[in-house]
Each structure stands twice: as C-alpha cells, then as structure tokens.
Design a protein around this motif. Structure first.
Motif, mmCIF file in Angstrom:
data_model
loop_
_atom_site.group_PDB
_atom_site.id
_atom_site.type_symbol
_atom_site.label_atom_id
_atom_site.label_comp_id
_atom_site.label_asym_id
_atom_site.label_seq_id
_atom_site.Cartn_x
_atom_site.Cartn_y
_atom_site.Cartn_z
ATOM 1 N N VAL A 152 0.845 -1.198 0.000
ATOM 2 C CA VAL A 152 0.000 0.000 0.000
ATOM 3 C C VAL A 152 0.882 1.250 0.000
ATOM 4 C CG1 VAL A 152 -1.748 1.269 1.286
ATOM 5 C CG2 VAL A 152 -1.883 -1.207 1.119
ATOM 6 N N VAL A 153 1.948 1.218 0.788
ATOM 7 C CA VAL A 153 2.870 2.354 0.837
ATOM 8 C C VAL A 153 3.536 2.540 -0.528
ATOM 9 C CG1 VAL A 153 4.912 3.287 1.968
ATOM 10 C CG2 VAL A 153 3.249 1.998 3.294
ATOM 11 N N LEU A 154 3.927 1.446 -1.167
ATOM 12 C CA LEU A 154 4.546 1.535 -2.494
ATOM 13 C C LEU A 154 3.582 2.119 -3.524
ATOM 14 C CD1 LEU A 154 6.525 -1.791 -2.797
ATOM 15 C CD2 LEU A 154 7.396 0.481 -2.325
ATOM 16 N N ILE A 155 2.335 1.717 -3.463
ATOM 17 C CA ILE A 155 1.347 2.246 -4.404
ATOM 18 C C ILE A 155 1.128 3.737 -4.165
ATOM 19 C CG2 ILE A 155 -1.103 2.136 -5.031
ATOM 20 C CD1 ILE A 155 -0.882 -0.911 -4.582
ATOM 21 N N PHE A 156 1.109 4.149 -2.907
ATOM 22 C CA PHE A 156 0.938 5.573 -2.608
ATOM 23 C C PHE A 156 2.141 6.381 -3.103
ATOM 24 C CE2 PHE A 156 0.877 9.343 0.128
ATOM 25 C CZ PHE A 156 -0.401 9.790 -0.166
ATOM 26 N N ILE A 157 3.349 5.856 -2.917
ATOM 27 C CA ILE A 157 4.546 6.550 -3.412
ATOM 28 C C ILE A 157 4.515 6.626 -4.937
ATOM 29 C CG2 ILE A 157 7.064 6.403 -3.594
ATOM 30 C CD1 ILE A 157 7.092 5.293 -0.745
ATOM 31 N N LEU A 158 4.100 5.544 -5.581
ATOM 32 C CA LEU A 158 3.977 5.532 -7.041
ATOM 33 C C LEU A 158 2.967 6.582 -7.504
ATOM 34 C CD1 LEU A 158 4.666 4.057 -9.758
ATOM 35 C CD2 LEU A 158 2.624 2.697 -9.320
ATOM 36 N N PHE A 159 1.836 6.703 -6.813
ATOM 37 C CA PHE A 159 0.827 7.704 -7.159
ATOM 38 C C PHE A 159 1.373 9.119 -6.985
ATOM 39 C CE2 PHE A 159 -2.625 10.524 -5.680
ATOM 40 C CZ PHE A 159 -3.380 10.548 -6.837
ATOM 41 N N GLU A 160 2.125 9.338 -5.932
ATOM 42 C CA GLU A 160 2.702 10.663 -5.698
ATOM 43 C C GLU A 160 3.715 11.019 -6.790
ATOM 44 O OE1 GLU A 160 2.063 13.092 -3.392
ATOM 45 O OE2 GLU A 160 0.363 11.871 -2.775
ATOM 46 N N PHE A 161 4.540 10.047 -7.188
ATOM 47 C CA PHE A 161 5.479 10.298 -8.280
ATOM 48 C C PHE A 161 4.731 10.557 -9.590
ATOM 49 C CE2 PHE A 161 9.246 8.458 -6.001
ATOM 50 C CZ PHE A 161 10.082 9.529 -6.229
ATOM 51 N N TYR A 162 3.644 9.840 -9.815
ATOM 52 C CA TYR A 162 2.850 10.075 -11.014
ATOM 53 C C TYR A 162 2.346 11.515 -11.052
ATOM 54 C CZ TYR A 162 -0.829 9.781 -14.489
ATOM 55 O OH TYR A 162 -1.606 10.009 -15.594
ATOM 56 N N CYS A 163 1.773 11.969 -9.937
ATOM 57 C CA CYS A 163 1.262 13.341 -9.868
ATOM 58 C C CYS A 163 2.388 14.362 -10.020
ATOM 59 C CB CYS A 163 0.528 13.561 -8.555
ATOM 60 S SG CYS A 163 -0.995 12.621 -8.405
ATOM 61 N N LEU A 164 3.523 14.083 -9.394
ATOM 62 C CA LEU A 164 4.670 14.998 -9.482
ATOM 63 C C LEU A 164 5.160 15.130 -10.918
ATOM 64 C CD1 LEU A 164 6.933 16.687 -8.092
ATOM 65 C CD2 LEU A 164 8.200 14.548 -7.895
ATOM 66 N N ILE A 165 5.315 14.025 -11.605
ATOM 67 C CA ILE A 165 5.817 14.064 -12.984
ATOM 68 C C ILE A 165 4.800 14.732 -13.905
ATOM 69 C CG2 ILE A 165 6.413 12.604 -14.958
ATOM 70 C CD1 ILE A 165 7.669 10.658 -12.889
ATOM 71 N N ASN A 166 3.532 14.385 -13.746
ATOM 72 C CA ASN A 166 2.505 14.980 -14.594
ATOM 73 C C ASN A 166 2.413 16.492 -14.393
ATOM 74 O OD1 ASN A 166 0.208 14.745 -16.443
ATOM 75 N ND2 ASN A 166 -0.969 15.419 -14.664
ATOM 76 N N ASP A 167 2.374 16.925 -13.144
ATOM 77 C CA ASP A 167 2.273 18.367 -12.887
ATOM 78 C C ASP A 167 3.546 19.107 -13.281
ATOM 79 O OD1 ASP A 167 -0.290 18.105 -12.053
ATOM 80 O OD2 ASP A 167 0.139 18.289 -9.913
ATOM 81 N N SER A 168 4.699 18.466 -13.134
ATOM 82 C CA SER A 168 5.951 19.094 -13.569
ATOM 83 C C SER A 168 5.953 19.303 -15.080
ATOM 84 C CB SER A 168 7.150 18.238 -13.174
ATOM 85 O OG SER A 168 7.247 18.128 -11.790
ATOM 86 N N LEU A 169 5.534 18.290 -15.819
ATOM 87 C CA LEU A 169 5.469 18.432 -17.277
ATOM 88 C C LEU A 169 4.424 19.457 -17.695
ATOM 89 C CD1 LEU A 169 5.896 14.723 -18.381
ATOM 90 C CD2 LEU A 169 7.537 16.582 -18.656
ATOM 91 N N ALA A 170 3.307 19.512 -16.975
ATOM 92 C CA ALA A 170 2.285 20.519 -17.287
ATOM 93 C C ALA A 170 2.819 21.921 -17.018
ATOM 94 C CB ALA A 170 1.026 20.258 -16.466
ATOM 95 N N GLY A 171 3.529 22.096 -15.921
ATOM 96 C CA GLY A 171 4.097 23.404 -15.600
ATOM 97 C C GLY A 171 5.178 23.822 -16.577
ATOM 98 N N LEU A 172 6.047 22.860 -16.962
ATOM 99 C CA LEU A 172 7.101 23.182 -17.934
ATOM 100 C C LEU A 172 6.526 23.535 -19.297
ATOM 101 C CD1 LEU A 172 9.809 20.493 -17.128
ATOM 102 C CD2 LEU A 172 9.996 22.955 -16.809
ATOM 103 N N SER A 173 5.522 22.785 -19.733
ATOM 104 C CA SER A 173 4.951 23.070 -21.050
ATOM 105 C C SER A 173 4.215 24.409 -21.056
ATOM 106 C CB SER A 173 4.008 21.945 -21.481
ATOM 107 O OG SER A 173 2.905 21.859 -20.623
ATOM 108 N N ARG A 174 3.630 24.782 -19.921
ATOM 109 C CA ARG A 174 2.938 26.068 -19.847
ATOM 110 C C ARG A 174 3.933 27.216 -19.712
ATOM 111 N NH1 ARG A 174 -1.128 26.924 -15.082
ATOM 112 N NH2 ARG A 174 0.527 25.644 -14.289
ATOM 113 N N LYS A 175 4.966 27.026 -18.893
ATOM 114 C CA LYS A 175 5.920 28.107 -18.638
ATOM 115 C C LYS A 175 6.755 28.436 -19.870
ATOM 116 C CE LYS A 175 9.657 29.446 -15.540
ATOM 117 N NZ LYS A 175 10.479 29.028 -14.395
ATOM 118 N N TYR A 176 7.267 27.417 -20.525
ATOM 119 C CA TYR A 176 8.145 27.641 -21.675
ATOM 120 C C TYR A 176 7.420 27.503 -23.003
ATOM 121 C CZ TYR A 176 11.821 27.400 -18.217
ATOM 122 O OH TYR A 176 12.604 27.636 -17.126
ATOM 123 N N ASN A 177 6.098 27.314 -22.952
ATOM 124 C CA ASN A 177 5.283 27.206 -24.150
ATOM 125 C C ASN A 177 5.797 26.116 -25.081
ATOM 126 O OD1 ASN A 177 3.036 27.859 -25.543
ATOM 127 N ND2 ASN A 177 3.864 29.717 -26.480
#
Length: 123
Positions: free
Chosen positions: A49-74
């Motif tokens: 369960v802890v591993l799945i939660f860490i995996l979910f957090e990394f998923y959200c981190l990577i997705n939001d990072s890519l969304a922020g980079l694509s928006r910031k640098y167009n």
C-alpha cells in the motif's frame, strides 16, 4: 489512444522513479539484498500500500511538472499535459491548490511515506 500512451509514459517514469528511490533507500542505506527485500515484502503485504501511494505521488509529481514546464516555456510536446486539480474540501469557493504548492508537497509526502517504510523494512 494518445491519452492512453501519455498515461503509460508517465506511469512508466513514475515506476522508474519509485524503484530508483526504493533501491537507493533499501540497497544503499540499509544494505539489504534483493532476496531479503522480497521476502520482507511477501511476509508483510501491507507494505505494498505504501509503495502504491509513493507511485501515485510520483505520477502526480511528474505529470504536474510536465504541465508546468509546457505552460511556462510554451513547449509543444506530442501530448498535452494538464495539471491534476486538487482543492480543499473546507473551501467554499473550491479554489485549487497552486502548482508551486503541489510541487512542494509531493516530495514532502513521498518522504513522509518513505521513512516509515524504511523503518518497517529495517526490522
């Protein structure tokens, strides 16, 4: 089909990040063999369960990072990344958390989950 490929790509990156972090923590810090790690994981299934939660957090981190980079640098990626929207339940205006706040909270929650996981694996 594009969304499924995007989901798979981000999930793969999150799985690699999770495995790298756990490999560093368990092999590097605790000096455990892979057989010992797997034996401990099989004996205490609640650790998954802890591993799945860490995996979910990394998923959200990577997705939001890519969304922020694509928006910031167009940037025009092949995929269109959008933020995962989180809002506080007690907020009547339903204002979402800012990207900066989320990008600071993801590593914090990953580390909060990782510390008990390492303690349980060390026993």
């Amino acid at each position: 089909m594009k969304n499924l490929v995007k989901l798979g790509l981000i999930l793969f990156c999150a799985a690699v990040a999770t495995a790298s972090l756990l490999g560093f923590a368990l092999r590097g810090i605790l000096k455990k063999d892979i057989s010992q790690i797997l034996e401990k994981m099989d004996s205490e299934t609640g650790l998954y369960v802890v591993l799945i939660f860490i995996l979910f957090e990394f998923y959200c981190l990577i997705n939001d990072s890519l969304a922020g980079l694509s928006r910031k640098y167009n940037l025009n990626f092949v995929f269109v990344f959008s933020e995962i929207r989180f809002a506080a339940e007690a907020d009547p205006t339903n204002t979402p958390f800012s990207l900066r706040t989320k990008l600071l909270m993801y590593p914090l929650t990953i580390s909060i989950c990782l510390v008990p996981f390492i303690v349980l694996m060390a026993r």
